[in-house]
Motif scaffolding. Sequence first.
Motif, PDB file in Angstrom:
ATOM      1  N   PHE A   1       0.819  -1.205   0.000  1.00 53.83           N
ATOM      2  CA  PHE A   1       0.000   0.000   0.000  1.00 53.83           C
ATOM      3  C   PHE A   1       0.858   1.262   0.000  1.00 53.83           C
ATOM      4  O   PHE A   1       0.489   2.275  -0.601  1.00 53.83           O
ATOM      5  N   ALA A   2       1.999   1.202   0.671  1.00 52.90           N
ATOM      6  CA  ALA A   2       2.864   2.382   0.760  1.00 52.90           C
ATOM      7  C   ALA A   2       3.485   2.728  -0.588  1.00 52.90           C
ATOM      8  O   ALA A   2       3.715   3.908  -0.886  1.00 52.90           O
ATOM      9  N   CYS A   3       3.749   1.722  -1.397  1.00 47.00           N
ATOM     10  CA  CYS A   3       4.440   1.945  -2.673  1.00 47.00           C
ATOM     11  C   CYS A   3       3.442   2.207  -3.796  1.00 47.00           C
ATOM     12  O   CYS A   3       3.541   1.620  -4.883  1.00 47.00           O
TER      13      CYS A   3
ATOM     14  N   GLY B   1       8.812   3.850  -2.247  1.00 47.44           N
ATOM     15  CA  GLY B   1       9.614   2.632  -2.395  1.00 47.44           C
ATOM     16  C   GLY B   1      11.093   2.914  -2.312  1.00 47.44           C
ATOM     17  O   GLY B   1      11.848   2.176  -1.662  1.00 47.44           O
ATOM     18  N   HIS B   2      11.525   4.013  -2.954  1.00 47.23           N
ATOM     19  CA  HIS B   2      12.932   4.383  -2.884  1.00 47.23           C
ATOM     20  C   HIS B   2      13.334   4.775  -1.468  1.00 47.23           C
ATOM     21  O   HIS B   2      14.388   4.347  -0.966  1.00 47.23           O
ATOM     22  N   ALA B   3      12.476   5.553  -0.784  1.00 50.33           N
ATOM     23  CA  ALA B   3      12.797   5.986   0.584  1.00 50.33           C
ATOM     24  C   ALA B   3      12.885   4.799   1.535  1.00 50.33           C
ATOM     25  O   ALA B   3      13.802   4.725   2.376  1.00 50.33           O
ATOM     26  N   LEU B   4      11.961   3.864   1.424  1.00 48.28           N
ATOM     27  CA  LEU B   4      11.980   2.693   2.307  1.00 48.28           C
ATOM     28  C   LEU B   4      13.222   1.838   2.082  1.00 48.28           C
ATOM     29  O   LEU B   4      13.765   1.253   3.025  1.00 48.28           O
ATOM     30  N   SER B   5      13.675   1.771   0.853  1.00 42.38           N
ATOM     31  CA  SER B   5      14.851   0.940   0.560  1.00 42.38           C
ATOM     32  C   SER B   5      16.121   1.481   1.197  1.00 42.38           C
ATOM     33  O   SER B   5      17.126   0.771   1.309  1.00 42.38           O
ATOM     34  N   LEU B   6      16.096   2.753   1.647  1.00 45.93           N
ATOM     35  CA  LEU B   6      17.271   3.373   2.257  1.00 45.93           C
ATOM     36  C   LEU B   6      17.264   3.291   3.779  1.00 45.93           C
ATOM     37  O   LEU B   6      18.222   3.718   4.423  1.00 45.93           O
TER      38      LEU B   6
END
Length: 352
Positions: free
Chosen positions: A20-22, A29-34
């Motif tokens: 849901f966030a992405c 998605g990019h922010a979570l991957s960091l």
Amino acid sequence: MASTTIHDFPIELLQAVFVFACADGGATGHALSLVSRAFHAAVQPFRYYTLHLAGPAQITAFAAQHAADGPAYPKVRHLFLGARPPSAHTQHGDLEACSSNPRGDRARVARTIRALLARLGPDLRTLVVLSPVPHAELFAACPEFTELRDLTVARCDDDESGDGDGDGDEGAEAAPALRARLFPRLARLHLATCGRELPLARGAGAPEHLLSCWTALAPDVRELRLSDVPDRTAAVGLRAVLAKTPGESEGTAFPHMTRLWLQPFALSEVEFFREKVTTRRWELISALIELGKGCRKETSVLLLHPEIVLGTSCRDLDAELYPAWRAGVVGHEGYWKGGVQVRDMLTFARRR
């Protein structure tokens, strides 16, 4: 008592949240991957669940990255291929360095989009594409879009989206023929700039009506939206292919269609009070009302208010289409709402 953090949650729960966030085009998605290595691994399958590529430079960068990574690349389910420079909601980090590259000519951009769609197409569920070329070239040689349910296509070839000018790309190689039933499960089709391609679209032989061409590609469309209908002549041509009863003619457009949205051409603030434009608009709305009255009884026809826009460039079109696409991704109606029913169209015309 030991405190519990989000890092202690089961990965299955985290991934359910990440789906849901992405849903914002790629930024989350990019922010979570960091956040951490654990988050990077957990979000990776959903990182590009929805993806907004802002223009030719990002499209080219993403296509090269996807081709290099191959099958290991995360699947894309919802894709918006735009035509404007990146802004806050289109940052992808690893693609940002490429976003300032010069835009290529229309033929090169079209080839890049075509190659990207050929790889992503079988997994897509929604797609919006602002293309510098007609659909017959855009989807040439693509495999079937087996999962696609919602498609918006806009013709976008002004100077802001490419280096070329004029109406065509002289010297470009001929595109391969389109396969029949390219979109076998497509339920919703939005032709956002049909004014640029109506009344005719060139087929392999004699000219065919644009909707006849699309019916061959997506025969099971249930809901159709035609935006930017340009004039009375186009409306009369639409009536000729939409008023036929299924089974009456092999050329009947969208025999399973249940709802049809029609939107007259957009007006700039300067054009809004010009007498000739006003007359043209009234003639068009009258023709659309007649189309609605004569359309198949199985189809509910809705007339949308003409838009008043500040501009008509590719950038303006991108800004108009993006919010509705994003709303549709998260479960709202998106492009598929509003309008005046056929029984109220006369009242609508008097009010305008």
